[in-house]
Design a protein around this motif. Structure first.
Motif, PDB file in Angstrom:
ATOM      1  N   ILE A 204      50.026  22.518  53.278  1.00 63.39           N
ATOM      2  CA  ILE A 204      49.964  23.804  52.575  1.00 63.39           C
ATOM      3  C   ILE A 204      49.074  23.659  51.346  1.00 63.39           C
ATOM      4  N   ALA A 205      48.118  24.557  51.230  1.00 63.64           N
ATOM      5  CA  ALA A 205      47.215  24.561  50.068  1.00 63.64           C
ATOM      6  C   ALA A 205      47.170  25.978  49.496  1.00 63.64           C
ATOM      7  N   GLU A 206      47.068  26.071  48.173  1.00 65.14           N
ATOM      8  CA  GLU A 206      47.056  27.378  47.523  1.00 65.14           C
ATOM      9  C   GLU A 206      45.879  27.494  46.558  1.00 65.14           C
ATOM     10  N   GLY A 207      45.449  28.723  46.335  1.00 66.78           N
ATOM     11  CA  GLY A 207      44.367  28.982  45.397  1.00 66.78           C
ATOM     12  C   GLY A 207      44.573  30.310  44.692  1.00 66.78           C
ATOM     13  N   ARG A 208      44.038  30.397  43.482  1.00 65.26           N
ATOM     14  CA  ARG A 208      44.215  31.606  42.666  1.00 65.26           C
ATOM     15  C   ARG A 208      42.890  31.939  41.991  1.00 65.26           C
ATOM     16  N   TRP A 209      42.571  33.238  41.935  1.00 63.02           N
ATOM     17  CA  TRP A 209      41.359  33.717  41.264  1.00 63.02           C
ATOM     18  C   TRP A 209      41.779  34.840  40.326  1.00 63.02           C
ATOM     19  N   SER A 210      41.680  34.616  39.031  1.00 61.99           N
ATOM     20  CA  SER A 210      42.135  35.594  38.041  1.00 61.99           C
ATOM     21  C   SER A 210      40.997  36.515  37.611  1.00 61.99           C
ATOM     22  N   GLY A 211      41.353  37.766  37.341  1.00 59.14           N
ATOM     23  CA  GLY A 211      40.335  38.714  36.926  1.00 59.14           C
ATOM     24  C   GLY A 211      40.939  40.013  36.428  1.00 59.14           C
ATOM     25  N   LEU A 212      40.148  41.075  36.518  1.00 59.20           N
ATOM     26  CA  LEU A 212      40.538  42.406  36.043  1.00 59.20           C
ATOM     27  C   LEU A 212      40.213  43.445  37.107  1.00 59.20           C
ATOM     28  N   ILE A 213      40.960  44.542  37.102  1.00 64.43           N
ATOM     29  CA  ILE A 213      40.682  45.643  38.017  1.00 64.43           C
ATOM     30  C   ILE A 213      39.711  46.621  37.346  1.00 64.43           C
ATOM     31  N   LEU A 214      38.583  46.848  37.993  1.00 67.10           N
ATOM     32  CA  LEU A 214      37.582  47.784  37.482  1.00 67.10           C
ATOM     33  C   LEU A 214      38.065  49.233  37.637  1.00 67.10           C
ATOM     34  N   GLU A 215      37.420  50.143  36.930  1.00 65.62           N
ATOM     35  CA  GLU A 215      37.779  51.559  37.052  1.00 65.62           C
ATOM     36  C   GLU A 215      37.087  52.218  38.233  1.00 65.62           C
ATOM     37  N   ALA A 216      36.023  51.574  38.758  1.00 65.61           N
ATOM     38  CA  ALA A 216      35.302  52.112  39.920  1.00 65.61           C
ATOM     39  C   ALA A 216      34.666  50.938  40.665  1.00 65.61           C
ATOM     40  N   PRO A 217      34.447  51.086  41.967  1.00 66.77           N
ATOM     41  CA  PRO A 217      33.873  49.984  42.752  1.00 66.77           C
ATOM     42  C   PRO A 217      32.463  49.623  42.293  1.00 66.77           C
ATOM     43  N   ARG A 218      32.136  48.316  42.417  1.00 69.35           N
ATOM     44  CA  ARG A 218      30.794  47.807  42.127  1.00 69.35           C
ATOM     45  C   ARG A 218      30.422  46.796  43.195  1.00 69.35           C
ATOM     46  N   GLY A 219      29.204  46.908  43.711  1.00 65.94           N
ATOM     47  CA  GLY A 219      28.699  45.934  44.670  1.00 65.94           C
ATOM     48  C   GLY A 219      29.006  46.325  46.102  1.00 65.94           C
ATOM     49  N   ASP A 220      28.227  45.746  47.020  1.00 65.69           N
ATOM     50  CA  ASP A 220      28.406  46.103  48.433  1.00 65.69           C
ATOM     51  C   ASP A 220      28.631  44.888  49.321  1.00 65.69           C
ATOM     52  N   GLY A 221      28.970  43.749  48.728  1.00 64.70           N
ATOM     53  CA  GLY A 221      29.272  42.560  49.516  1.00 64.70           C
ATOM     54  C   GLY A 221      30.771  42.392  49.684  1.00 64.70           C
ATOM     55  N   GLY A 222      31.157  41.274  50.289  1.00 61.56           N
ATOM     56  CA  GLY A 222      32.565  40.932  50.416  1.00 61.56           C
ATOM     57  C   GLY A 222      33.317  41.891  51.313  1.00 61.56           C
ATOM     58  N   PHE A 223      34.630  41.914  51.122  1.00 64.72           N
ATOM     59  CA  PHE A 223      35.488  42.804  51.906  1.00 64.72           C
ATOM     60  C   PHE A 223      36.773  43.040  51.129  1.00 64.72           C
ATOM     61  N   GLY A 224      37.621  43.927  51.634  1.00 68.71           N
ATOM     62  CA  GLY A 224      38.897  44.202  50.968  1.00 68.71           C
ATOM     63  C   GLY A 224      38.699  44.798  49.590  1.00 68.71           C
ATOM     64  N   TYR A 225      39.398  44.231  48.605  1.00 69.00           N
ATOM     65  CA  TYR A 225      39.385  44.746  47.234  1.00 69.00           C
ATOM     66  C   TYR A 225      38.232  44.204  46.402  1.00 69.00           C
ATOM     67  N   ASP A 226      37.329  43.450  47.013  1.00 68.61           N
ATOM     68  CA  ASP A 226      36.257  42.795  46.257  1.00 68.61           C
ATOM     69  C   ASP A 226      35.496  43.735  45.317  1.00 68.61           C
ATOM     70  N   PRO A 227      35.178  44.985  45.721  1.00 70.54           N
ATOM     71  CA  PRO A 227      34.377  45.837  44.827  1.00 70.54           C
ATOM     72  C   PRO A 227      35.070  46.242  43.527  1.00 70.54           C
ATOM     73  N   VAL A 228      36.393  46.127  43.453  1.00 68.10           N
ATOM     74  CA  VAL A 228      37.085  46.555  42.231  1.00 68.10           C
ATOM     75  C   VAL A 228      37.718  45.387  41.473  1.00 68.10           C
ATOM     76  N   PHE A 229      37.415  44.151  41.916  1.00 70.67           N
ATOM     77  CA  PHE A 229      37.957  42.965  41.235  1.00 70.67           C
ATOM     78  C   PHE A 229      36.846  42.316  40.427  1.00 70.67           C
ATOM     79  N   LEU A 230      37.013  42.296  39.106  1.00 72.69           N
ATOM     80  CA  LEU A 230      35.996  41.745  38.210  1.00 72.69           C
ATOM     81  C   LEU A 230      36.327  40.306  37.842  1.00 72.69           C
ATOM     82  N   ASP A 231      35.333  39.419  38.005  1.00 75.37           N
ATOM     83  CA  ASP A 231      35.434  38.059  37.498  1.00 75.37           C
ATOM     84  C   ASP A 231      34.889  38.091  36.067  1.00 75.37           C
ATOM     85  N   PRO A 232      35.763  37.983  35.040  1.00 78.48           N
ATOM     86  CA  PRO A 232      35.300  38.184  33.658  1.00 78.48           C
ATOM     87  C   PRO A 232      34.306  37.132  33.193  1.00 78.48           C
ATOM     88  N   GLU A 233      34.409  35.911  33.702  1.00 80.33           N
ATOM     89  CA  GLU A 233      33.510  34.846  33.245  1.00 80.33           C
ATOM     90  C   GLU A 233      32.062  35.131  33.615  1.00 80.33           C
TER      91      GLU A 233
END
Length: 201
Positions: free
Chosen positions: A137-166
């Motif tokens: 069993i392996a686990e991983g975590r990615w911390s960030g913020l929820i944007l007010e509107a989608p940005r970007g057209d890559g990835g899938f799922g919630y990727d457009p509204v998840f901001l990586d602050p760094e």
């Protein structure tokens, strides 16, 4: 020597690509359960670990292959950890990303910027066979913020509204190779790869 072949307990092409990118070079080969005609397992667990185990056992039992399964989700602090386990079907229909994002943004409408904290969490389970008593069993975590509107057209799922602050980029704005390294699933896969090198095969 031919590579060790795993069945991935998913039919999601995005997940399969991430597994191949992050573990393929280590000498492992992958096939999805969908390619082998295996239906999805019923996810009745109450935690990410339980659901990943259910999916891996189901795939291993149906195919006779070692199985890899992941369970992951978006946990939003202001929503008490929701959508969490129900991330893929938050709006009622499994895998309807646009509806899920719309529901999330509506729920977060009045939440101020400083309180829009969230994280993606991923659990990956590896079973050597369906009755394996010692899953890896392996686990991983990615911390960030929820944007007010989608940005970007890559990835899938919630990727457009998840901001990586760094990096000040949404998960949908990263190049795939960089996202794979930073993401919750990428971190879980890196941990899994280390565990495999240390203890398995």
């Amino acid at each position: 020597m031919s590579p060790v072949k795993f069945v991935v307990a998913s039919s999601n092409a995005g997940k399969l690509a991430e597994f191949r990118d992050l573990l393929g070079a280590a000498g492992y080969a992958f096939v999805t359960q969908g390619e082998l005609g295996v239906e999805d397992a019923e996810e009745t667990g109450l935690t990410f670990v339980e659901n990943a185990l259910l999916k891996a056992r189901h795939a291993a039992r149906a195919t006779g292959l070692p199985a890899l399964a992941d369970d992951s989700g978006l946990c939003v602090d202001a929503l008490g950890g929701a959508p969490g386990l129900y991330s893929a079907r938050y709006a009622g229909v499994h895998g309807d990303a646009q509806a899920n994002i719309a529901k999330l943004l509506a729920a977060m409408k009045d939440v101020p910027a400083a309180q829009r904290t969230a994280h993606f969490h991923a659990v990956i389970v590896l079973l050597r066979h369906a009755d394996d008593p010692q899953p890896v069993i392996a686990e991983g975590r990615w911390s960030g913020l929820i944007l007010e509107a989608p940005r970007g057209d890559g990835g899938f799922g919630y990727d457009p509204v998840f901001l990586d602050p760094e990096n000040n980029l949404s998960a949908a704005e990263f190049e795939p190779a960089i996202k794979n390294r930073l993401s919750h699933r990428g971190r879980a896969l890196a941990a899994l790869r280390q565990k495999l090198a240390d203890t398995w095969l």
